[in-house]
Design a protein around this motif. Structure first.
Motif, PDB file in Angstrom:
ATOM      1  N   HIS A 385      -3.420  -8.610 -16.940  1.00 45.92           N
ATOM      2  CA  HIS A 385      -2.903  -8.978 -15.669  1.00 45.92           C
ATOM      3  C   HIS A 385      -1.282  -9.284 -15.635  1.00 45.92           C
ATOM      4  O   HIS A 385      -1.006  -9.581 -16.748  1.00 45.92           O
ATOM      5  N   PHE A 404      -3.549  -1.959 -16.727  1.00 52.42           N
ATOM      6  CA  PHE A 404      -4.220  -3.060 -15.745  1.00 52.42           C
ATOM      7  C   PHE A 404      -5.341  -2.448 -14.906  1.00 52.42           C
ATOM      8  O   PHE A 404      -4.728  -1.763 -13.927  1.00 52.42           O
ATOM      9  N   GLY A 407      -6.594  -5.451 -12.579  1.00 50.15           N
ATOM     10  CA  GLY A 407      -5.420  -6.097 -12.356  1.00 50.15           C
ATOM     11  C   GLY A 407      -4.496  -5.191 -11.584  1.00 50.15           C
ATOM     12  O   GLY A 407      -3.376  -5.712 -11.140  1.00 50.15           O
ATOM     13  N   ASN A 422       2.667  -5.014 -10.957  1.00 54.83           N
ATOM     14  CA  ASN A 422       2.828  -5.019 -12.422  1.00 54.83           C
ATOM     15  C   ASN A 422       4.077  -4.350 -12.931  1.00 54.83           C
ATOM     16  O   ASN A 422       4.577  -4.799 -13.711  1.00 54.83           O
ATOM     17  N   TRP A 464      -4.369 -14.109  -9.981  1.00 52.41           N
ATOM     18  CA  TRP A 464      -4.943 -14.197 -11.398  1.00 52.41           C
ATOM     19  C   TRP A 464      -4.132 -15.066 -12.540  1.00 52.41           C
ATOM     20  O   TRP A 464      -4.334 -14.917 -13.421  1.00 52.41           O
TER      21      TRP A 464
END
Lengths: 487, 139
Positions: A385, A404, A407, A422, A464
């Motif tokens: 993540h 991910f 994620g 991300n 996360w």
């Protein structure tokens, strides 16, 4: 441990009918110096109780080359000494009772040029079921330059992939569509569109998405490519989705790959379970059709994970670079799947370097030249993540696809927000690294700073930020680096 | 609409000081910095116009910024990208590339759908600006 001299029986006594120990048949040659053109294999041999390790290792050499259980006179019709594999070194495994590293050299003429199937039929053929061994593991192979040159290698390679995608200087970002089973084509395409528009470069079919009752393959391909085109228009960036063409027959796979090409896809994907010959066929197809070829290593853990028996993943990585795929899943270190940092580093080097020096501390047993074969892009996927971005960049480097899945798709504000989180985390980390910051130690600070102007990243870190998977690795290295005296 | 090509498009637009840090990084790696501009940012438009040759012999990051300033004076209404080229064996390509200038208003792209056989469609991406001639697209 090379204390036992050669015991090879010479002359006509060598061919007397009956059973003879392998070490007496010429499979144990401690004075043999491997030629530059020899294929060399390093096996971890666990003999049955009471079986001499040299005899067991000689048996591995014999059973993976010319030998059968008894002497045969027809050997005398051939240049036997050339075709016999020669075990030339046996070392006890450091710190592990009852296991030995056996080094075996094979003459190049034993193998068909450019064929992984032929290579593996010898090296991991009958020998793995041989009764006098409790267990056997292929740890590493040295593939001679002369043999490497008979393979196509990655259809596209890291550099050309980057040129085609017009993406340089940072890892690529991907996500596997989830849930992996059950979405209809139309719903599936929604995930692809959101993720790509939000900032990912790639989305990916999972290994077991082929053509099932809930979504037949043409539905998936059509909706996915609409999503790709729409995301390209929305961002001005090249996007892709790995369309899994794995199918029951080669004919089916070619049909699916051709359709992906017709629709304008830049990438297709296959699973390791299709087998080496099918993989090589698809690699040649990909080279002919300007296609990037992604390989999902489905099934590998059945034989790579246990330390005493099977094939190390570093060997699979070498075979796959020869076979010609462009992407291979090679571990994340910090994610949910097996892999310690040093071993994983060894895999990544095998994928990306033009020459691998022997590095026992990374599990690499041999110098390996790659003869300018294209580089293979490793893929890190499984339980990673945005909050780990500094660690991922440090451990895996820049030429990698970071995937991910959860994620991205599990982001509280939606898939596009997950993708943006991300991408922002990645760009901020690359920027900080290039600007000379100590990004490994300041990683959390760098992410927090970037999150100030990016709500999706802040939300991702809140959800996360602390998730880790800290379990001991099953496949740990036998060699620890010797601390330097000066150090 | 924001074109997200290049390494840093998801960050706030880079300041000249920011750009300096990245140029410095590239120069320390021994890469040649290159400036290019276009008013056709189609994702498959590979060949943007070169602002002179890649700066093979320029080792001062500030010098690159001066070139960028000069480029912006003439082409400030276009996209400008800065890339760095690594000539070492096994790479021989671009190592990093990012946008350092955008037009004041980004038009974006239209997605054309052309019906094909069965359920297939062919997609064409067209920059809205392309209806005007090169050089006059973002004025």
């Amino acid at each position: 441990m090379n204390v036992q001299p050669s015991q090879t029986v010479k002359g006509k006594d060598r061919y007397k009918s009956g059973v003879m120990e392998y070490r007496k048949m010429g499979y144990w040659e401690p004075d043999y110096e491997p030629k530059d053109t020899d294929v060399i294999a390093c096996f971890r041999v666990t003999p049955q109780d009471g079986v001499d390790p040299i005899e067991a290792s000689a048996a591995v050499a014999g059973e993976s080359s010319t030998a059968t259980w008894t002497v045969v006179w027809t050997d005398r019709l051939t240049a036997t000494e050339k075709y016999r594999a020669k075990c030339y070194r046996v070392d006890p495994v450091p710190g592990t009772e009852g296991q030995y590293f056996a080094y075996i050299a094979y003459d190049l003429d034993l193998f068909e040029p450019g064929s992984i199937s032929n290579l593996t039929a010898s090296i991991i053929g009958n020998v793995f079921g041989f009764k006098p061994l409790k267990a056997l593991r292929l740890e590493d192979m040295r593939l001679p330059l002369a043999y490497v040159k008979t393979f196509q290698g990655p259809a596209t390679g890291i550099v050309v992939e980057r040129e085609r995608l017009d993406k340089f200087g940072r890892p690529l970002l991907g996500a596997t569509v989830k849930p992996k089973l059950g979405l209809s084509g139309r719903n599936y395409g929604r995930v692809v569109y959101e993720a790509l528009k939000g900032g990912l470069d790639f989305t990916k079919d999972d290994e077991n998405i082929n053509s099932q009752p809930f979504m037949h393959w043409r539905e998936r391909f059509l909706y996915c490519m609409e999503a790709v085109a729409k995301a390209e228009a929305a961002t001005g960036e090249i996007k892709g989705t790995y369309l899994n063409v794995t199918a029951a027959t080669m004919e089916d796979m070619y049909e699916r790959a051709e359709f992906a090409k017709e629709l304008g896809s830049c990438i297709v994907m296959i699973d390791l379970v299709i087998g080496y010959t099918a993989i090589q066929s698809m690699a040649k197809w990909a080279r002919r059709n300007d296609m990037i070829l992604h390989l999902h290593r489905a099934g590998h853990s059945t034989y790579t994970r246990q330390k005493a028996h099977g094939v190390s993943f570093r060997v699979i990585a070498k075979w796959m670079r020869l076979a010609g795929v462009d992407h291979i899943h090679a571990g994340t270190v910090v994610g949910k799947l097996e892999g310690d940092p040093a071993t994983t580093r060894g895999y990544y080097d095998i994928c990306r370097e033009d020459f691998n020096p022997m590095r026992l501390e990374h599990g690499v047993f041999f110098d390996q030249p790659w003869a300018s074969l294209n580089k293979l892009m490793p893929v890190a996927s499984g339980g990673i993540h945005a909050g780990q971005m500094h660690q991922l960049l440090d451990l895996l480097g820049e030429d990698v696809v970071l995937q991910f899945g959860g994620g991205t798709i599990g982001h509280p504000a939606g898939i596009a927000a997950g993708a943006t989180a991300n991408r922002v985390a990645l760009e901020a980390m690359i920027f900080a690294r290039n600007a000379g910051r100590d990004y490994v130690n300041e990683g959390p600070t760098i992410l927090a700073e970037a999150a100030r102007s990016c709500t999706p990243l802040r939300q991702a870190l809140d959800v996360w930020g602390d998730v880790t998977f800290n379990y001991a690795s099953t496949d740990q290295l036998d060699f620890v680096p010797t601390p330097s005296v000066a150090g | 609409m924001r074109v997200t090509q290049g390494c840093f498009s998801f960050l706030p637009d880079l300041t000249d000081d920011d750009i300096l840090t990245q140029v410095q990084y590239a120069l320390e790696k021994g890469w040649a910095v290159n400036l290019e501009f276009t008013d056709d940012p189609h994702p498959r438009n590979t060949y943007w116009e070169m602002w002179g040759l890649p700066m093979f012999d320029l080792h001062d990051a500030k010098g690159v910024l001066m070139e960028l300033e000069a480029c912006r004076k003439l082409h400030g209404d276009k996209y400008i990208r800065l890339s760095a080229f690594d000539s070492s064996h096994g790479w021989e390509s671009v190592r990093i590339s990012f946008l350092v200038n955008r037009p004041p208003h980004e038009d974006g792209f239209r997605l054309e759908r052309i019906a094909g056989p069965g359920r297939t469609q062919r997609y064409e991406i067209r920059g809205y600006g392309l209806d005007r001639p090169e050089g006059a697209r973002y004025r």
